[in-house]
Scaffold this motif. Structure first.
Motif, PDB file in Angstrom:
ATOM      1  N   UNK A 130      -5.185   6.675  -1.735  1.00 51.06           N
ATOM      2  CA  UNK A 130      -3.630   6.235  -1.305  1.00 51.06           C
ATOM      3  C   UNK A 130      -3.535   7.186  -0.095  1.00 51.06           C
ATOM      4  N   UNK A 131      -4.318   7.353   0.853  1.00 46.95           N
ATOM      5  CA  UNK A 131      -4.449   7.926   2.167  1.00 46.95           C
ATOM      6  C   UNK A 131      -4.291   7.436   3.635  1.00 46.95           C
ATOM      7  N   UNK A 132      -4.024   7.288   4.472  1.00 49.43           N
ATOM      8  CA  UNK A 132      -4.073   6.701   5.495  1.00 49.43           C
ATOM      9  C   UNK A 132      -4.541   5.079   5.518  1.00 49.43           C
ATOM     10  N   UNK A 133      -6.243   5.616   5.398  1.00 46.97           N
ATOM     11  CA  UNK A 133      -7.832   4.621   5.641  1.00 46.97           C
ATOM     12  C   UNK A 133      -6.935   3.720   3.799  1.00 46.97           C
ATOM     13  N   UNK A 134      -6.494   3.735   3.022  1.00 46.09           N
ATOM     14  CA  UNK A 134      -6.011   3.141   2.090  1.00 46.09           C
ATOM     15  C   UNK A 134      -4.720   2.269   2.361  1.00 46.09           C
ATOM     16  N   UNK A 135      -3.778   2.686   3.299  1.00 48.80           N
ATOM     17  CA  UNK A 135      -2.685   2.361   4.178  1.00 48.80           C
ATOM     18  C   UNK A 135      -3.417   0.798   4.281  1.00 48.80           C
ATOM     19  N   UNK A 136      -4.150   0.820   5.641  1.00 54.25           N
ATOM     20  CA  UNK A 136      -4.796   0.168   6.372  1.00 54.25           C
ATOM     21  C   UNK A 136      -4.993  -1.312   5.496  1.00 54.25           C
ATOM     22  N   UNK A 137      -6.519  -0.952   4.646  1.00 61.76           N
ATOM     23  CA  UNK A 137      -6.429  -1.543   3.841  1.00 61.76           C
ATOM     24  C   UNK A 137      -5.895  -2.235   2.944  1.00 61.76           C
ATOM     25  N   UNK A 138      -4.391  -1.598   2.022  1.00 59.32           N
ATOM     26  CA  UNK A 138      -3.927  -2.290   1.717  1.00 59.32           C
ATOM     27  C   UNK A 138      -2.861  -3.760   1.978  1.00 59.32           C
ATOM     28  N   UNK A 139      -2.626  -2.660   3.479  1.00 58.06           N
ATOM     29  CA  UNK A 139      -1.807  -3.871   4.367  1.00 58.06           C
ATOM     30  C   UNK A 139      -2.682  -5.243   5.060  1.00 58.06           C
ATOM     31  N   UNK A 140      -4.289  -5.098   5.551  1.00 56.16           N
ATOM     32  CA  UNK A 140      -4.456  -6.160   5.240  1.00 56.16           C
ATOM     33  C   UNK A 140      -5.451  -6.664   4.448  1.00 56.16           C
ATOM     34  N   UNK A 141      -5.662  -6.509   3.301  1.00 50.39           N
ATOM     35  CA  UNK A 141      -5.606  -7.359   1.883  1.00 50.39           C
ATOM     36  C   UNK A 141      -4.340  -8.226   1.496  1.00 50.39           C
ATOM     37  N   UNK A 142      -3.966  -7.627   1.056  1.00 55.32           N
ATOM     38  CA  UNK A 142      -2.462  -7.997   1.174  1.00 55.32           C
ATOM     39  C   UNK A 142      -1.765  -9.149   2.031  1.00 55.32           C
ATOM     40  N   UNK A 175     -10.536  -2.354 -12.872  1.00 59.15           N
ATOM     41  CA  UNK A 175     -11.569  -2.371 -11.910  1.00 59.15           C
ATOM     42  C   UNK A 175     -12.204  -3.434 -12.910  1.00 59.15           C
ATOM     43  N   UNK A 176     -12.537  -3.657 -14.424  1.00 59.97           N
ATOM     44  CA  UNK A 176     -12.926  -5.002 -14.182  1.00 59.97           C
ATOM     45  C   UNK A 176     -13.299  -5.809 -14.508  1.00 59.97           C
ATOM     46  N   UNK A 177     -11.608  -6.526 -13.970  1.00 57.47           N
ATOM     47  CA  UNK A 177     -11.395  -7.757 -13.345  1.00 57.47           C
ATOM     48  C   UNK A 177     -10.799  -7.950 -11.655  1.00 57.47           C
ATOM     49  N   UNK A 178     -11.715  -7.039 -11.099  1.00 58.72           N
ATOM     50  CA  UNK A 178     -11.648  -6.906  -9.605  1.00 58.72           C
ATOM     51  C   UNK A 178     -12.351  -7.365  -9.363  1.00 58.72           C
ATOM     52  N   UNK A 179     -12.403  -8.762  -7.918  1.00 60.49           N
ATOM     53  CA  UNK A 179     -13.133  -9.220  -7.259  1.00 60.49           C
ATOM     54  C   UNK A 179     -13.702  -8.401  -6.335  1.00 60.49           C
ATOM     55  N   UNK A 180     -13.312  -7.615  -6.023  1.00 61.44           N
ATOM     56  CA  UNK A 180     -13.429  -6.486  -4.650  1.00 61.44           C
ATOM     57  C   UNK A 180     -12.686  -5.339  -4.646  1.00 61.44           C
ATOM     58  N   UNK A 181     -13.460  -3.825  -4.540  1.00 68.12           N
ATOM     59  CA  UNK A 181     -12.719  -2.665  -4.793  1.00 68.12           C
ATOM     60  C   UNK A 181     -13.289  -1.427  -3.521  1.00 68.12           C
ATOM     61  N   UNK A 182     -12.255  -1.310  -2.954  1.00 71.41           N
ATOM     62  CA  UNK A 182     -12.575  -0.464  -1.447  1.00 71.41           C
ATOM     63  C   UNK A 182     -12.089   0.439  -1.742  1.00 71.41           C
ATOM     64  N   UNK A 183     -13.289   1.330  -1.786  1.00 73.55           N
ATOM     65  CA  UNK A 183     -13.020   3.628  -1.589  1.00 73.55           C
ATOM     66  C   UNK A 183     -13.153   3.288  -0.085  1.00 73.55           C
ATOM     67  N   UNK A 184     -11.597   3.849  -0.105  1.00 74.56           N
ATOM     68  CA  UNK A 184     -10.751   4.186   0.894  1.00 74.56           C
ATOM     69  C   UNK A 184     -10.200   5.755   0.734  1.00 74.56           C
ATOM     70  N   UNK A 185     -10.748   6.546  -0.343  1.00 72.98           N
ATOM     71  CA  UNK A 185     -11.187   7.964  -0.424  1.00 72.98           C
ATOM     72  C   UNK A 185     -12.315   8.927   0.969  1.00 72.98           C
ATOM     73  N   UNK A 186     -12.164   9.985   0.776  1.00 74.07           N
ATOM     74  CA  UNK A 186     -13.548  10.234   1.684  1.00 74.07           C
ATOM     75  C   UNK A 186     -14.248  10.835   1.067  1.00 74.07           C
TER      76      UNK A 186
END
Length: 265
Positions: A130-142, A175-186
């Motif tokens: 839920x950090x800065x990298x996650x924000x960019x990922x959420x915004x792009x995928x939304x 997670x078992x339903x996810x088509x994509x899982x993005x690791x935005x953790x360091x």
């Protein structure tokens, strides 16, 4: 007069951005230079932006910890940067500063390149972190039409991010339903990949090492994996175009980056 641009962050010595942009500059035959800058603190970064206003810089890519400050110092900002709440690109023109964010575009470009079979529209996508990298990922995928969930150890941070960007907070059972899982953790996530769909795609926004433990687990299940280097190059393309006003030449910057990382193509 040589055009000067670069990337600013702290630490910055590890950045591959100068290698990528310099390779394109040489191939395009531009009279330009692209350097890594390591301001010590917020005051040092503000001084760099002042240099840009004064015409001594054409553009600046921005990485941690200055992305939020970059947005705050800009005179105008793209809708994408405002949505992300940060900027990884500053453009200096006629004494004014424009902020943009190409991280989301880089993520989508990486998915298109390394997981071309994936269509995220109306698909469940889970972002780890839920950090800065996650924000960019959420915004792009939304923006791409995905149904985005945020999974983070500290639920309050996930809730704040999700509420601001229109995502949802999810539990590990999703997670078992996810088509994509993005690791935005360091750090490598604590995740049991055996519970994922057989056609799930795993993406890691980190590229050191290129094949992270998270991606290694995915490959052990023969899942499609997308690495952080593809995203780095993907976000660099629109940055180069915006800074220098020309398209990145068709040279293999990934091969050059892999060599610098000590990785085999």
């Amino acid at each position: 007069m040589t055009m000067l641009a670069g990337v600013a962050g702290q630490p910055i010595a590890h950045s591959l951005s100068p290698l990528i942009h310099t390779t394109w500059i040489a191939a395009a035959g531009l009279d330009a230079a692209y350097h890594a800058f390591g301001p010590e603190d917020a005051a040092g970064f503000a001084a760099m932006v002042a240099d840009g206003r004064a015409g001594r810089l054409l553009g600046l890519n921005v990485t941690a910890p200055f992305k939020e400050q970059a947005l705050a110092l800009a005179d105008e900002a793209s809708a994408t940067a405002r949505t992300c709440g940060s900027a990884n690109l500053l453009l200096f023109r006629d004494g004014r500063v424009r902020a943009d964010s190409t991280d989301g575009a880089g993520l989508m470009a990486a998915l298109s390149e390394q997981a071309p079979q994936l269509d995220v529209r109306r698909q469940t996508v889970v972002i780890l972190g839920a950090g800065g990298a996650a924000r960019a990922a959420v915004a792009g995928l939304k923006a791409a039409g995905a149904d985005v969930g945020v999974l983070n150890r500290t639920r309050a941070r996930a809730e704040a991010l999700a509420e601001e960007l229109g995502a949802t907070v999810v539990e590990a059972t999703v997670l078992k339903e996810a088509a994509l899982v993005v690791n935005a953790l360091s750090v490598p996530p604590d995740l049991d990949v055996s519970r994922l769909r057989d056609d799930a795609v795993l993406m890691d926004m980190t590229y050191r090492p290129l094949l992270t433990p998270f991606l290694q687990q995915g490959r052990s299940r023969r899942l499609t994996t997308v690495d952080g280097l593809a995203m780095l190059i993907g976000q660099a393309r629109p940055s180069f175009r915006a800074i220098f006003g020309v398209e990145p030449p068709p040279v293999d910057v990934r091969a050059a980056a892999l060599k610098a990382l000590g990785e085999t193509p």
